[in-house]
Write an enzyme that holds these catalytic residues in place. Structure first.
Site, PDB file in Angstrom:
ATOM      1  CG  HIS A   1      -1.633   1.218   1.535  1.00  0.00           C
ATOM      2  ND1 HIS A   1      -1.399   1.996   2.649  1.00  0.00           N
ATOM      3  CD2 HIS A   1      -2.613   1.836   0.842  1.00  0.00           C
ATOM      4  CE1 HIS A   1      -2.224   3.034   2.622  1.00  0.00           C
ATOM      5  NE2 HIS A   1      -2.957   2.969   1.549  1.00  0.00           N
TER       6      HIS A   1
ATOM      7  CG  HIS B   1       0.717  10.215   1.941  1.00  0.00           C
ATOM      8  ND1 HIS B   1       1.353   9.528   2.923  1.00  0.00           N
ATOM      9  CD2 HIS B   1      -0.533   9.691   1.900  1.00  0.00           C
ATOM     10  CE1 HIS B   1       0.536   8.642   3.470  1.00  0.00           C
ATOM     11  NE2 HIS B   1      -0.616   8.727   2.866  1.00  0.00           N
TER      12      HIS B   1
END
Ligand SMILES: *[C@@H]1O[C@H](CO)[C@@H](O)[C@H](O)[C@H]1NC(C)=O
Length: 291
Positions: A44, A87
């Site tokens: 992930h 992110h």
């Protein structure tokens, strides 16, 4: 003479041992399995490598592949027209361009001809899918892309061996804004899969419900289990790195997969993990594949 005989015999044993286990994502037994009937653990947020709070992995995407993992998930964002691996936002964390992320994966596929790799890209910023294709072509990854001529049902997926033989060993999915009429090899994730909830802070991973696509039927869809643990620090969720050996233990992964089996009558296709070099994810994967 006898030394040479011994050497040849030893070499034969080593080669046999390798061919018994090496091909088709780590095990010959998987060659004849359909892509849709294989369980794979995956990294992930595989672009966020390091020791910062928002990082998710200790090792790079290429090193994740070197571990034996064949599924990589990564976030993309638009930074002034360039596709960047950020992110949530590029202010929080910018791990470089998509091209720089993909180049080592292309090199890895070049040197590992018996492996099928799956990429899941998120596209929260609705970047046109043709912009992704431009980067794939620049890196040379388009040459490996698995590109079905029409949407596949679960039964219609080819075996790993037929994908390897055809040289189409990179399967790419995108969560939102895929358009196979424009880029046939970037597949619509939620047409093929459902996902369980993410942002879990309960280390027992007590459920396996269908989270996305909301309200969709599980029938005919493969599924992805989000088995990564977050730590809630005054309302801000960060990946829980200290818990990783336990989160990624065989018992933790199998316990959630068991709940999934009870809920859906089949084992997960993909299981996403943070800190994938911790714990024993590949042992859990083998168990779920019956190996
Ligand atoms: C693969 O097929 C077997 C046998 O039908 C089934 O038990 C298993 O759940 C399937 N695995 C996946 C990942 O679909």
């Amino acid at each position: 003479m006898s030394f040479i005989m011994h050497f040849v015999a030893l070499l034969a044993v080593v080669l046999l041992a390798q061919s018994a286990t090496a091909a088709c994502n780590g095990n010959n037994a998987l060659c004849s399995r359909k892509y849709s009937n294989v369980t794979q653990v995956g990294a992930h947020d595989s672009a966020f490598v390091g020791v910062l709070l928002p990082d998710n992995q200790y090792v790079s995407a290429a090193d994740v592949l070197n571990l034996g993992v064949r599924f990589l998930q990564a976030q993309t964002h638009n930074l002034g027209g360039t596709i960047e691996m950020c992110h949530t936002s590029c202010i929080e964390l910018d791990a470089g361009s998509l091209a720089a992320y993909l180049a080592p994966i292309k090199a890895w596929l070049d040197s590992n001809p018996d492996e099928v790799v799956t990429l899941l890209l998120t596209n929260q910023d609705a970047i046109p899918v043709s912009d992704f294709a431009t980067v794939f072509a620049a890196v040379g990854l388009d040459s490996y892309a698995f590109s079905p001529t029409s949407a596949l049902t679960m039964d219609e997926w080819p075996t790993l061996q037929s994908m390897i033989s055809a040289g189409t060993r990179l399967v790419t999915f995108m969560d939102y804004h895929a358009d196979t009429s424009k880029v046939p090899y970037i597949l619509d994730e939620f047409a093929y899969f459902f996902e369980t909830p993410y942002d879990t802070t309960d280390s027992s991973f007590p459920e396996c419900s269908l989270d996305r696509p909301a309200g969709a039927s599980p029938d005919g869809r493969m599924y992805i289990v989000n088995h990564f643990l977050d730590l809630d620090i005054f309302g801000i969720l960060i990946p829980d790195r200290l818990a990783a050996p336990r989160t990624n233990s065989v018992s933790s992964i199998i316990a959630q997969a068991d709940l999934c089996y009870q809920a859906w009558g089949r084992v997960p296709n993909f299981i996403l993990l943070d800190w994938i070099n911790q714990g024993q994810p590949l042992a859990a994967q083998n168990e779920l594949n019956g190996l």
